[in-house]
Design an enzyme around this catalytic site. Structure first.
Site, mmCIF file in Angstrom:
data_model
loop_
_atom_site.group_PDB
_atom_site.id
_atom_site.type_symbol
_atom_site.label_atom_id
_atom_site.label_comp_id
_atom_site.label_asym_id
_atom_site.label_seq_id
_atom_site.Cartn_x
_atom_site.Cartn_y
_atom_site.Cartn_z
ATOM 1 N N SER A 232 16.467 15.977 47.983
ATOM 2 C CA SER A 232 17.352 16.830 48.779
ATOM 3 C C SER A 232 16.561 17.734 49.705
ATOM 4 O O SER A 232 15.502 18.248 49.323
ATOM 5 C CB SER A 232 18.217 17.691 47.841
ATOM 6 N N HIS A 234 18.329 20.329 50.943
ATOM 7 C CA HIS A 234 19.321 21.422 50.894
ATOM 8 C C HIS A 234 20.322 21.322 52.048
ATOM 9 O O HIS A 234 20.713 22.314 52.649
ATOM 10 C CB HIS A 234 18.635 22.791 50.904
ATOM 11 N N ASP A 265 21.046 13.646 47.465
ATOM 12 C CA ASP A 265 22.167 14.091 48.284
ATOM 13 C C ASP A 265 21.744 14.000 49.748
ATOM 14 O O ASP A 265 20.634 13.587 50.065
ATOM 15 C CB ASP A 265 22.636 15.499 47.896
ATOM 16 N N ARG A 289 29.295 18.915 51.334
ATOM 17 C CA ARG A 289 30.289 19.409 52.293
ATOM 18 C C ARG A 289 31.642 18.695 52.208
ATOM 19 O O ARG A 289 32.681 19.353 52.256
ATOM 20 C CB ARG A 289 29.719 19.320 53.713
#
Length: 340
Positions: A232, A234, A265, A289
């Site tokens: 990830s 972030h 992710d 999201r």
């Protein structure tokens, strides 16, 4: 989902445009908010990296009812999807629903649809407090993520997280670069291998380390005793100009996949995206999201509809690529348009 997205667009006006494709272009630089840091290139890179891989269609087979289930860290999942730890609806998503409504709705939808959700952390404290309360409400079937605070706050929150009844804990070490927290006088920081060993040794359960973007860090996570990593950046919100996670996932999974659970992710929007990430070596994916948009737009029902949409898309993609189970989702079902 059309109605859910319409409601989300109304509730998130001025904070998220609920674009037809959530790719970070319209919201570049909007932090706080739902956008990516600086130019927004790290956010858009996640979406573009996944787009660089195409699915190889195969239809001469007898597979009609594929099995999309899996098991991750002792948790049975109806599909290889986990709702990522995103909080702060008041300042990131418009505040038209409360933090308690938001996180409880998301976790309840996950449990009802056979997956698991994560809770976030941050400033103000109602973010983690609402998350912990929601995990208790679903009988511990959630994963609390704690930011890499200094010792006193970190250990206090881990202790409170343990009281929720959860069996898995997470740290989004990639939050070490969040400028919003530094501006609030609440610094977060990277952690040394020795410190991570100390932290993991205090956790009464399995530990996920989120924010791994290179093989060296992945190997270090194995060495310190983490149960899982999340590849990830972030969501592109901490460092501009990073590669998309799909471009680094394969090498990381090849290096440590036999030693640790590999999650990922970044830019995952559809069931086809989920299948691509599994084919690149992920045991499961985290989605951020889109879960927030669905939950703000319809609370538990909205999040449930999104999970069901993902499941339908994943099943269709598995049939059309000849995958009877997730074990069949190997790099051979992908076409790399970059030729790498």
């Amino acid at each position: 989902m059309k109605d859910v997205r319409t409601t989300a667009r109304e509730r998130m006006k001025g904070f998220c445009r609920v674009c037809p494709v959530c790719n970070g272009k319209a919201c570049a630089g909007e932090v706080p908010g739902m956008g990516g840091l600086g130019t927004g290139s790290s956010f858009t890179a996640n979406v573009e990296a996944l787009a660089d891989y195409k699915l190889r269609m195969r239809l001469i087979h007898s597979i009609t009812t594929p099995n999309p289930t899996t098991e991750v860290l002792g948790v049975d999942l109806a599909i290889p999807v986990i709702a990522a730890p995103i909080g702060g609806v008041s300042f990131n998503m418009g505040g038209k629903v409360t933090e308690d409504e938001y996180i409880a709705g998301k976790l309840k939808a996950c449990v009802a649809n056979g997956i698991i959700g994560c809770t976030g952390d941050g400033v103000p404290p109602f973010i983690h407090e609402a998350g912990f309360a929601a995990i208790k409400e679903v009988n511990g079937k959630g994963i609390p993520f704690i930011k890499p605070w200094e010792d006193a706050e970190l250990y206090a929150k881990l202790d409170k997280a343990a009281e929720t009844g959860c069996k898995i804990f997470g740290m989004d070490i990639d939050a070490a670069g969040l400028i919003t927290l530094a501006k609030m006088g609440r610094p977060v920081s990277p952690k040394s291998p020795a410190k991570l060993k100390e932290i993991i040794g205090r956790v009464p359960g399995k530990f996920i380390l989120k924010g791994i973007m290179c093989v060296d860090d992945a190997k270090a996570a194995v060495d310190v005793g983490a149960s899982a990593i999340v590849v990830s950046n972030h969501g592109g919100r901490v460092l501009d100009h990073t590669p998309g996670t799909a471009h680094v996932l394969f090498d990381i999974a090849q290096a440590v996949g036999k030693d640790i659970t590999v999650l990922v992710d970044g830019g995952v929007r559809t069931g086809a995206d989920v299948l691509k990430m599994v084919a690149l070596g992920a045991d499961a994916v985290l989605i951020g999201r889109p879960f927030s948009i669905a939950t703000v737009g319809g609370l538990e029902e909205g999040a449930s509809k999104y999970i069901q949409q993902l499941q339908g898309e994943l099943l269709a993609a598995m049939v059309l690529t000849g995958c009877k189970s997730l074990a069949d989702a190997t790099p051979e079902i992908l076409v790399d348009v970059l030729g790498q």
